[in-house]
Design a protein around this motif. Structure first.
Motif, PDB file in Angstrom:
ATOM      1  N   UNK A 116       7.424   2.225  -3.050  1.00 54.52           N
ATOM      2  CA  UNK A 116       6.022   2.105  -3.452  1.00 54.52           C
ATOM      3  C   UNK A 116       5.388   0.859  -2.844  1.00 54.52           C
ATOM      4  N   UNK A 117       6.109  -0.240  -2.859  1.00 50.86           N
ATOM      5  CA  UNK A 117       5.555  -1.479  -2.316  1.00 50.86           C
ATOM      6  C   UNK A 117       5.376  -1.382  -0.804  1.00 50.86           C
ATOM      7  N   UNK A 118       6.300  -0.726  -0.130  1.00 46.50           N
ATOM      8  CA  UNK A 118       6.148  -0.547   1.311  1.00 46.50           C
ATOM      9  C   UNK A 118       4.935   0.323   1.625  1.00 46.50           C
ATOM     10  N   UNK A 119       4.723   1.378   0.844  1.00 46.53           N
ATOM     11  CA  UNK A 119       3.560   2.236   1.062  1.00 46.53           C
ATOM     12  C   UNK A 119       2.263   1.465   0.851  1.00 46.53           C
ATOM     13  N   UNK A 120       2.209   0.653  -0.191  1.00 49.40           N
ATOM     14  CA  UNK A 120       1.015  -0.152  -0.444  1.00 49.40           C
ATOM     15  C   UNK A 120       0.772  -1.149   0.688  1.00 49.40           C
ATOM     16  N   UNK A 121       1.845  -1.783   1.139  1.00 43.87           N
ATOM     17  CA  UNK A 121       1.709  -2.758   2.222  1.00 43.87           C
ATOM     18  C   UNK A 121       1.224  -2.086   3.499  1.00 43.87           C
ATOM     19  N   UNK A 122       1.791  -0.914   3.823  1.00 43.90           N
ATOM     20  CA  UNK A 122       1.389  -0.220   5.033  1.00 43.90           C
ATOM     21  C   UNK A 122      -0.059   0.264   4.934  1.00 43.90           C
ATOM     22  N   UNK A 123      -0.479   0.680   3.745  1.00 42.30           N
ATOM     23  CA  UNK A 123      -1.878   1.078   3.582  1.00 42.30           C
ATOM     24  C   UNK A 123      -2.800  -0.088   3.931  1.00 42.30           C
ATOM     25  N   UNK A 124      -2.415  -1.292   3.511  1.00 43.33           N
ATOM     26  CA  UNK A 124      -3.204  -2.465   3.862  1.00 43.33           C
ATOM     27  C   UNK A 124      -3.199  -2.740   5.349  1.00 43.33           C
ATOM     28  N   UNK A 125      -2.026  -2.603   5.969  1.00 38.95           N
ATOM     29  CA  UNK A 125      -1.910  -2.821   7.410  1.00 38.95           C
ATOM     30  C   UNK A 125      -2.784  -1.839   8.179  1.00 38.95           C
ATOM     31  N   UNK A 126      -2.679  -0.558   7.856  1.00 35.49           N
ATOM     32  CA  UNK A 126      -3.428   0.456   8.580  1.00 35.49           C
ATOM     33  C   UNK A 126      -4.923   0.337   8.336  1.00 35.49           C
ATOM     34  N   UNK A 127      -5.290  -0.073   7.143  1.00 38.69           N
ATOM     35  CA  UNK A 127      -6.709  -0.218   6.835  1.00 38.69           C
ATOM     36  C   UNK A 127      -7.338  -1.351   7.641  1.00 38.69           C
TER      37      UNK A 127
END
Length: 446
Positions: free
Chosen positions: A283-294
Motif C-alpha cells: 500500500x505504501x509503495x502504491x501511494x508513493x508511486x502515485x505521488x511520483x507519477x503525478x
C-alpha cells in the motif's frame, strides 16, 4: 495530453494505485480486486466474496486479462487474448506465486485432486466446496499463512493437522515463548500440530490425494492438503523483458525499474535489497508511486486526499483494516508511515524510503487470540530485553532495546500497548529516560 499508465496486476498494490490515478488496470483474475488479507475469513465461511471486494478504482478493471509479453521498444503489453495495450508508463504489480514444495507426487504446476495452494479467492472457494465436517485436512507450513488456513479449516469442522518443518510456529515473527502460546491456542481449536516435521511426499489414488508421507515414515491420512509454504515474487514477465531482477524486480526510490518507463510495486518489487511480501508495504509503495507519477505527468490525481468523499478513495478505516481484522494475516505498516507522497507545489519530490512492517493476526475460536510482532524479536548480545507474562490471561509482551532505541517486540493476547510501541519503533528516535518497563505498561492505544 495525459500520460497513459498501464498497471499489470489487480492485487493490493495495483488496486491501490488505480484508486489514486486513472489507469488501465489489467487483472488476471476474473474477480474484481479484493482484500487478500481476509481470504482466511472467506475460507472459514465468515465472509462471502463480495464482502472483501476493495473500493472501486477510478477506471474500470479489465478482468481475466493475462499479460504475457512486454515490448519495451514499442511500449506495449501483449496479452494472452491477442490484444496489445500501449503505455507511456507501465507499472508491474504482478504479486507473487505460492511456493510448491519438492514433494513426491507433485509434478510441475499440475496438482492432484484435493491439493490446493492458499493464495487466491478461487483457492478459497475451491477449498470451501471440498471441506465439510469430518474431512481430514493436512496443512503444510506453519507460518502466518498456514496457521490462518488451519484455523479456517477447523472452523469448517475439518479434522486438521498442521505440519511445520521448523522448530516452532511462525518462527519468523515470534520468539519461542510466544510461539508456544500460539501453539496452545491452535491446538485448543482442535488442530493437531506437528513441528520439526518434514513432509516428503503425497500418496494418490485415481488422481486424488489420500495421504501425506513424512520423512520419518509416518503417514497422515488426508482428503484435502493445503500448501502454505510461502510465496515467491512473480518476476517472469519482467525477466523476459530484460529488466533487472534478483529475488524480485529491482526498483529505486521512485519504484522505477532498470527501464525508466517501467515501475514495479508490491510483492514482486525488490527495493534496497528487500522484498516485503506484505500488504502494508504494498500500500505504501502504491501511494508513493502515485505521488511520483503525478509529479512527472499531467494526470488527474487524488493522492494525499483520503477523505471519505474523494472519488475512488476509501476512508482511512477501509484500508486501516488491513492486518487488524479478526482472522486477517498481513504486514500492516506501523502508524506514521515513512513514505512522503505529498504533491503540494514546492514540496519535496515524492519517493519511497522503505517500510517498517508490523505483523498482526487475530485467530478466532471460542476465545480469540490477538498477536503482533515487529522488528527484531530475537535480541543480540548486549541488548536489553523486557517482558511481562500473565499466565492467567494468557498474555505476553516483550520488547528488545538496543542502546536507546526500540528495535523489536512481540505481543500476544493483550495488544493494548501495540500502538505506542509501534510508533516508538517506527520513529526510530531515542527513548525517553524512563524505566524500560514503562514501554510495556504504557497503553498508548492500538
Amino acid at each position: 495530453m495525459s500520460t497513459r499508465i498501464v498497471v499489470v496486476g489487480g492485487g493490493t498494490a495495483g488496486a491501490r494505485l488505480a484508486q489514486r490515478l486513472p489507469v488501465t488496470l489489467l487483472g488476471e483474475e476474473p474477480h474484481a480486486p479484493y482484500n487478500r488479507v481476509l481470504l482466511a475469513d472467506v475460507l472459514a465461511g465468515r465472509y462471502e466474496p463480495e464482502v472483501i471486494a476493495l473500493p472501486a478504482p477510478l477506471e474500470p478493471v479489465r478482468r481475466g486479462v493475462r499479460a504475457v509479453r512486454i515490448d519495451r521498444a514499442a511500449r506495449t503489453v501483449e496479452c494472452e487474448d491477442g490484444t496489445a495495450v500501449g503505455y507511456d508508463r507501465l507499472v508491474l504489480a504482478t504479486g507473487s506465486n505460492p511456493v510448491l514444495p519438492p514433494l513426491r507426487g507433485l509434478r510441475g504446476s499440475r496438482l492432484p485432486s484435493g491439493v490446493h495452494p492458499f493464495r487466491t479467492l478461487d483457492d478459497c472457494l475451491e477449498l470451501r466446496a471440498l471441506v465439510r465436517p469430518g474431512v481430514r485436512a493436512v496443512v503444510i507450513g506453519g507460518g502466518l499463512l498456514g496457521v490462518s488456513a488451519a484455523r479456517a479449516l477447523a472452523a469448517l469442522g475439518a479434522e486438521v493437522v498442521l505440519t511445520q518443518q521448523g522448530e516452532r510456529l511462525m518462527e519468523r515473527q515470534l520468539d519461542a515463548h510466544a510461539s508456544e502460546l500460539l501453539r496452545e491456542h491452535v491446538e485448543s481449536l482442535g488442530v493437531e500440530v506437528h513441528t520439526e516435521c518434514r513432509v516428503s511426499g503425497l500418496r494418490q489414488e485415481g488422481g486424488a490425494v489420500t495421504a501425506v508421507e513424512l520423512a520419518d515414515g509416518f503417514v497422515l491420512d488426508a482428503q484435502v492438503v493445503v500448501l502454505a509454504c510461502g510465496v515467491r515474487p512473480r518476476i517472469g514477465l519482467a525477466r523476459d523483458a530484460g529488466l533487472k531482477v534478483r529475488t524480485g524486480i529491482v526498483v529505486d526510490d521512485e519504484l522505477r525499474t532498470s527501464d525508466p518507463f517501467i515501475h514495479a510495486i508490491g510483492d514482486c518489487a525488490e527495493h534496497d535489497g528487500r522484498v516485503y511480501g506484505l500488504a502494508g508495504p504494498a500500500l505504501e509503495q502504491a501511494d508513493a508511486l502515485a505521488g511520483v507519477l503525478h509529479t512527472q505527468a499531467a494526470v488527474p490525481s487524488v493522492v494525499g486526499n483520503r477523505s471519505a468523499g474523494a472519488r475512488g478513495v476509501p476512508p482511512d478505516g477501509v484500508w486501516g483494516r488491513v492486518g487488524t481484522t479478526d482472522g486477517a494475516l498481513a504486514g500492516a505498516s506501523a502508524p506514521g508511515g515513512s513514505v512522503p507522497t505529498t504533491t503540494v507545489p514546492g514540496s519535496a519530490r515524492p519517493h519511497y524510503t522503505g517500510t517498517r512492517a508490523l505483523t498482526r493476526l487475530t485467530l478466532g475460536g471460542p476465545v480469540s487470540l490477538d498477536l503482533a510482532s515487529f522488528g527484531e524479536a530475537t535480541p543480540r548480545p548486549g541488548d536489553d530485553v523486557v517482558q511481562l507474562t500473565d499466565a492467567t490471561r494468557r498474555a505476553y509482551r516483550k520488547v528488545v532495546v538496543r542502546g536507546d532505541r526500540l528495535v523489536g517486540g512481540v505481543l500476544l493476547g493483550d495488544l493494548a500497548a501495540v500502538g505506542a510501541l509501534a510508533r516508538a519503533w517506527e520513529g526510530d528516535e531515542a527513548l525517553p529516560p524512563a524505566p524500560l518497563l514503562h514501554l510495556l505498561t504504557h497503553d498508548g492505544g492500538s
